[in-house]
Design a protein around this motif. Structure first.
Motif, mmCIF file in Angstrom:
data_model
loop_
_atom_site.group_PDB
_atom_site.id
_atom_site.type_symbol
_atom_site.label_atom_id
_atom_site.label_comp_id
_atom_site.label_asym_id
_atom_site.label_seq_id
_atom_site.Cartn_x
_atom_site.Cartn_y
_atom_site.Cartn_z
ATOM 1 N N THR A 119 0.811 -1.219 0.000
ATOM 2 C CA THR A 119 0.000 0.000 0.000
ATOM 3 C C THR A 119 0.844 1.268 0.000
ATOM 4 O O THR A 119 0.329 2.365 -0.191
ATOM 5 N N ASN A 120 2.163 1.110 0.225
ATOM 6 C CA ASN A 120 3.061 2.271 0.203
ATOM 7 C C ASN A 120 4.465 1.798 -0.135
ATOM 8 O O ASN A 120 4.730 0.595 -0.238
ATOM 9 N N ILE A 121 5.366 2.728 -0.269
ATOM 10 C CA ILE A 121 6.729 2.402 -0.684
ATOM 11 C C ILE A 121 7.448 1.525 0.343
ATOM 12 O O ILE A 121 8.274 0.683 -0.023
ATOM 13 N N GLU A 122 7.110 1.676 1.613
ATOM 14 C CA GLU A 122 7.766 0.890 2.663
ATOM 15 C C GLU A 122 7.488 -0.607 2.507
ATOM 16 O O GLU A 122 8.327 -1.440 2.841
ATOM 17 N N ASP A 123 6.316 -0.934 1.986
ATOM 18 C CA ASP A 123 5.936 -2.344 1.838
ATOM 19 C C ASP A 123 6.770 -3.071 0.778
ATOM 20 O O ASP A 123 6.800 -4.306 0.746
ATOM 21 N N LEU A 124 7.429 -2.318 -0.087
ATOM 22 C CA LEU A 124 8.253 -2.930 -1.135
ATOM 23 C C LEU A 124 9.610 -3.396 -0.614
ATOM 24 O O LEU A 124 10.294 -4.183 -1.274
ATOM 25 N N LYS A 125 10.000 -2.914 0.538
ATOM 26 C CA LYS A 125 11.332 -3.197 1.063
ATOM 27 C C LYS A 125 11.616 -4.695 1.120
ATOM 28 O O LYS A 125 10.843 -5.477 1.691
ATOM 29 N N GLY A 126 12.705 -5.104 0.483
ATOM 30 C CA GLY A 126 13.146 -6.492 0.531
ATOM 31 C C GLY A 126 12.414 -7.444 -0.396
ATOM 32 O O GLY A 126 12.791 -8.618 -0.510
ATOM 33 N N GLY B 164 -11.454 -9.764 -8.456
ATOM 34 C CA GLY B 164 -11.193 -9.653 -7.025
ATOM 35 C C GLY B 164 -9.826 -9.129 -6.641
ATOM 36 O O GLY B 164 -9.445 -9.197 -5.470
ATOM 37 N N VAL B 165 -9.077 -8.611 -7.621
ATOM 38 C CA VAL B 165 -7.757 -8.043 -7.309
ATOM 39 C C VAL B 165 -7.927 -6.788 -6.452
ATOM 40 O O VAL B 165 -8.819 -5.967 -6.692
ATOM 41 N N THR B 166 -7.068 -6.650 -5.456
ATOM 42 C CA THR B 166 -7.069 -5.445 -4.622
ATOM 43 C C THR B 166 -6.215 -4.379 -5.290
ATOM 44 O O THR B 166 -5.012 -4.572 -5.493
ATOM 45 N N VAL B 167 -6.836 -3.272 -5.660
ATOM 46 C CA VAL B 167 -6.151 -2.186 -6.364
ATOM 47 C C VAL B 167 -5.986 -0.998 -5.426
ATOM 48 O O VAL B 167 -6.963 -0.504 -4.852
ATOM 49 N N THR B 168 -4.739 -0.561 -5.261
ATOM 50 C CA THR B 168 -4.446 0.594 -4.416
ATOM 51 C C THR B 168 -3.916 1.731 -5.278
ATOM 52 O O THR B 168 -2.956 1.552 -6.025
#
Length: 347
Positions: free
Chosen positions: A179-186, A307-311
């Motif tokens: 949901t944000n850039i932090e979630d991409l980490k790693g 049913g894909v969750t789109v943010t």
């Protein structure tokens, strides 16, 4: 006397046979090579059958653009030049196809500017993130003189750039929520096989995993990668949405497609045929863009319905700030082009 008559008869039979064989050879033709027409004015006009490699399915917008291009070439040359479109990577994945086109083994292809950058560095600029504010901004640049010069510069790499095709904006899709850039980490994210994309993932804190497009589905399914990034149509037609059910609309890249020919093939053509092919390529752009818009909306609707969750990213500033050092690293390499892109913004 009889002996001489018999000898003359044999000679005549041999001559006729040779003539018939010669006519057959002249009209049989070889793929990518010319075969002379039988008589009259047409005898001066060679015929060709060429192949065009396409990685996407038969009903995909770029493939439809390819087919429109082939149709227009056929019309403009009165059927003398036939271009057969091979979709679904029948002739190989994009990088392998580019190599074959460079050698002249395949005559035409449609490829993303992502892998093309490995063969012509100037096209790496399109992989830089957030350099286009919108579709309008992108096409203001692509229709301008600097983008045309980039196509012309492909001759240095033994290609002939014919036209740009639309491929929308690329965003991330993952196996678990982002949901944000932090979630991409790693996260292990598949990227197109070029250095700029690898650097982009590092700038965002993700782990770049270069691999051919055809390997992505299985890699998502088995957990070899955590996600990938692409546009709506590719996300849908590849069925990647079945394995990565979270899509975050950050539109980090607008990476156009390029329709191009092998310079080996091009140099064998007459000026008249070159002009016809170029005109056909230019005229096919509007049709391809129209098909793209239509299919992009259909793909988005079908993915959402599945049913894909789109943010949607409402604040791009953290993303843009994260990649600034990377863009500055490349600025000296792409300074003139980046300047032209900046000037193409809608005033």
């Amino acid at each position: 006397m009889k002996k001489r008559s018999f000898t003359s008869l044999i000679a005549a039979v041999i001559a006729v046979a040779a003539l018939l064989a010669g006519c057959g050879a002249a009209n049989s033709g070889t793929r990518g090579n010319e075969s002379a027409a039988p008589s009259g004015e047409a005898a001066k006009q060679p015929t060709y059958t060429f192949r065009l490699a396409e990685s996407h399915p038969a009903d995909y917008p770029t493939t439809l653009g390819d087919k429109k291009f082939a149709e227009l070439v056929h019309e403009k040359t009165n059927g003398r030049i036939k271009i057969e479109v091979f979709p679904s990577a029948q002739l190989g994945e994009e990088k392998a196809v580019i190599e074959q086109v460079q050698l002249g083994a395949i005559e035409f292809t449609r490829v993303s500017t992502g892998p093309l950058a490995e063969f012509n560095k100037a096209f790496g600029v399109f992989s830089l993130p957030y350099i286009f504010e919108s579709e309008e901004h992108e096409w203001n640049f692509l229709n301008g003189p600097e983008a045309k010069q980039m196509l012309e510069g492909l001759s240095d790499s033994k290609f002939v750039g014919l036209a740009y095709y639309d491929s929308g904006a690329r965003s991330f899709y993952t196996r678990k929520p982002v949901t944000n850039i932090e979630d991409l980490k790693g996260m292990k994210i598949r990227v197109i096989q070029n250095k700029v994309n690898i650097d982009l993932m590092e700038a965002l804190g993700a782990s770049a995993t270069p691999m051919p497009y055809g390997d992505v589905f299985n890699s998502l399914q088995t957990g070899v990668i955590d996600g990938a990034e692409n546009n709506w149509p590719s996300y849908y037609t590849s069925k990647h949405f079945e394995q990565a059910k979270y899509y975050i609309l950050d539109a980090h890249q607008r990476v156009p497609e390029v329709l191009m020919a092998s310079k080996v093939t091009w140099d064998k053509l007459s000026d008249e045929d070159k002009q016809a092919i170029q005109e056909a390529a230019t005229e096919s752009i509007a049709y391809q863009r129209e098909q793209w818009k239509k299919f992009e909306k259909e793909s988005e609707d079908k993915v959402r319905a599945a049913g894909v969750t789109v943010t949607e990213v409402t604040d791009l500033k953290p993303w843009q700030e994260a990649v600034k050092p990377m863009i500055e690293e490349y600025r000296s390499e792409f300074q003139d082009i980046l300047g032209a892109i900046e000037n193409a913004k809608t005033k």
